[in-house]
Design a protein around this motif. Structure first.
Motif, PDB file in Angstrom:
ATOM      1  N   ASN A 291       0.798  -1.238   0.000  1.00 43.09           N
ATOM      2  CA  ASN A 291       0.000   0.000   0.000  1.00 43.09           C
ATOM      3  C   ASN A 291       0.824   1.279   0.000  1.00 43.09           C
ATOM      4  N   LYS A 292       2.119   1.197  -0.276  1.00 43.95           N
ATOM      5  CA  LYS A 292       2.929   2.403  -0.393  1.00 43.95           C
ATOM      6  C   LYS A 292       3.384   2.550  -1.837  1.00 43.95           C
ATOM      7  N   LYS A 293       3.389   3.790  -2.306  1.00 42.89           N
ATOM      8  CA  LYS A 293       3.826   4.076  -3.669  1.00 42.89           C
ATOM      9  C   LYS A 293       5.313   3.751  -3.812  1.00 42.89           C
ATOM     10  N   TYR A 294       5.669   3.194  -4.956  1.00 43.30           N
ATOM     11  CA  TYR A 294       7.059   2.832  -5.230  1.00 43.30           C
ATOM     12  C   TYR A 294       7.964   4.050  -5.137  1.00 43.30           C
ATOM     13  N   ASN A 295       9.097   3.873  -4.443  1.00 44.24           N
ATOM     14  CA  ASN A 295      10.089   4.925  -4.276  1.00 44.24           C
ATOM     15  C   ASN A 295      11.430   4.348  -4.718  1.00 44.24           C
ATOM     16  N   ASP A 296      11.870   4.709  -5.910  1.00 44.54           N
ATOM     17  CA  ASP A 296      13.087   4.124  -6.487  1.00 44.54           C
ATOM     18  C   ASP A 296      14.318   4.404  -5.632  1.00 44.54           C
ATOM     19  N   THR A 297      14.420   5.609  -5.100  1.00 45.62           N
ATOM     20  CA  THR A 297      15.581   5.960  -4.275  1.00 45.62           C
ATOM     21  C   THR A 297      15.654   5.054  -3.044  1.00 45.62           C
ATOM     22  N   LYS A 298      14.538   4.879  -2.384  1.00 44.68           N
ATOM     23  CA  LYS A 298      14.511   4.031  -1.183  1.00 44.68           C
ATOM     24  C   LYS A 298      14.757   2.569  -1.548  1.00 44.68           C
ATOM     25  N   PHE A 299      14.194   2.105  -2.664  1.00 38.08           N
ATOM     26  CA  PHE A 299      14.412   0.728  -3.101  1.00 38.08           C
ATOM     27  C   PHE A 299      15.893   0.486  -3.382  1.00 38.08           C
ATOM     28  N   ARG A 300      16.509   1.425  -4.065  1.00 39.92           N
ATOM     29  CA  ARG A 300      17.939   1.295  -4.364  1.00 39.92           C
ATOM     30  C   ARG A 300      18.779   1.331  -3.085  1.00 39.92           C
ATOM     31  N   ARG A 301      18.367   2.127  -2.111  1.00 44.59           N
ATOM     32  CA  ARG A 301      19.080   2.204  -0.835  1.00 44.59           C
ATOM     33  C   ARG A 301      19.034   0.863  -0.093  1.00 44.59           C
ATOM     34  N   ILE A 302      17.872   0.231  -0.094  1.00 45.89           N
ATOM     35  CA  ILE A 302      17.746  -1.069   0.573  1.00 45.89           C
ATOM     36  C   ILE A 302      18.628  -2.106  -0.121  1.00 45.89           C
ATOM     37  N   ASN A 303      18.624  -2.088  -1.454  1.00 48.81           N
ATOM     38  CA  ASN A 303      19.497  -2.988  -2.209  1.00 48.81           C
ATOM     39  C   ASN A 303      20.956  -2.702  -1.912  1.00 48.81           C
ATOM     40  N   SER A 304      21.304  -1.432  -1.831  1.00 52.93           N
ATOM     41  CA  SER A 304      22.675  -1.033  -1.539  1.00 52.93           C
ATOM     42  C   SER A 304      23.089  -1.495  -0.137  1.00 52.93           C
ATOM     43  N   ASP A 305      22.191  -1.360   0.822  1.00 53.29           N
ATOM     44  CA  ASP A 305      22.479  -1.820   2.186  1.00 53.29           C
ATOM     45  C   ASP A 305      22.697  -3.331   2.217  1.00 53.29           C
ATOM     46  N   LEU A 306      21.880  -4.055   1.461  1.00 49.13           N
ATOM     47  CA  LEU A 306      22.035  -5.508   1.394  1.00 49.13           C
ATOM     48  C   LEU A 306      23.354  -5.864   0.718  1.00 49.13           C
ATOM     49  N   LEU A 307      23.723  -5.130  -0.328  1.00 51.80           N
ATOM     50  CA  LEU A 307      24.999  -5.358  -1.006  1.00 51.80           C
ATOM     51  C   LEU A 307      26.167  -5.121  -0.050  1.00 51.80           C
ATOM     52  N   LYS A 308      26.110  -4.063   0.747  1.00 52.62           N
ATOM     53  CA  LYS A 308      27.187  -3.784   1.708  1.00 52.62           C
ATOM     54  C   LYS A 308      27.315  -4.917   2.718  1.00 52.62           C
ATOM     55  N   LEU A 309      26.186  -5.447   3.154  1.00 50.81           N
ATOM     56  CA  LEU A 309      26.222  -6.580   4.087  1.00 50.81           C
ATOM     57  C   LEU A 309      26.783  -7.827   3.409  1.00 50.81           C
ATOM     58  N   LEU A 310      26.454  -8.040   2.147  1.00 48.21           N
ATOM     59  CA  LEU A 310      26.996  -9.177   1.405  1.00 48.21           C
ATOM     60  C   LEU A 310      28.503  -9.043   1.260  1.00 48.21           C
ATOM     61  N   GLU A 311      28.958  -7.852   0.943  1.00 43.89           N
ATOM     62  CA  GLU A 311      30.402  -7.621   0.843  1.00 43.89           C
ATOM     63  C   GLU A 311      31.072  -7.822   2.201  1.00 43.89           C
TER      64      GLU A 311
END
Length: 122
Positions: A73-93
């Motif tokens: 029920n929340k409108k898509y926010n590309d910046t926030k989506f990319r931030r979450i992916n980036s945070d997950l990538l940092k944890l993977l690294e």
């Protein structure tokens, strides 16, 4: 309307696909450890990616559909989506670095010695 293409073509998913099943399980434990991660959103994102990753399949869901699973029920926010992916990538690294470090006994022991000396422990 948003982008309607698979998100397989990103660094995070590419690296996840390189992990073997043991590493995927270890990374999942790493992500779920509050010592390494306190961000529930990255846990949710990983859970969405895991079925495809474990089966070595392309992720065919769109960014928007993944967003809706995390934020109904929340409108898509590309910046926030990319931030979450980036945070997950940092944890993977971080996981990959930790794994490499912990498998190298010489470096691990040198770091322990340095830490002990720094604290004046005999």
């Amino acid at each position: 309307m948003g982008q309607n293409y698979p998100i397989f073509e990103n660094k995070l998913v590419g690296i996840l696909h390189c992990l073997n099943r043991l590493e995927i399980n270890q990374f999942t434990k790493y992500i779920n450890s509050s010592f390494f991660n306190e961000n529930e959103l990255v846990k949710q994102l990983l859970e969405i990616y895991l079925p495809s990753i474990k089966n070595k399949e392309e992720i065919t869901e769109t960014k928007e559909s993944i967003w809706q699973q995390i934020f109904p029920n929340k409108k898509y926010n590309d910046t926030k989506f990319r931030r979450i992916n980036s945070d997950l990538l940092k944890l993977l690294e971080g996981y990959l670095s930790y794994k490499e470090y912990s498998e190298n006994e010489v470096i691990s022991n040198l770091s322990l010695l340095k830490s002990v000396q720094k604290r004046g422990i005999t």
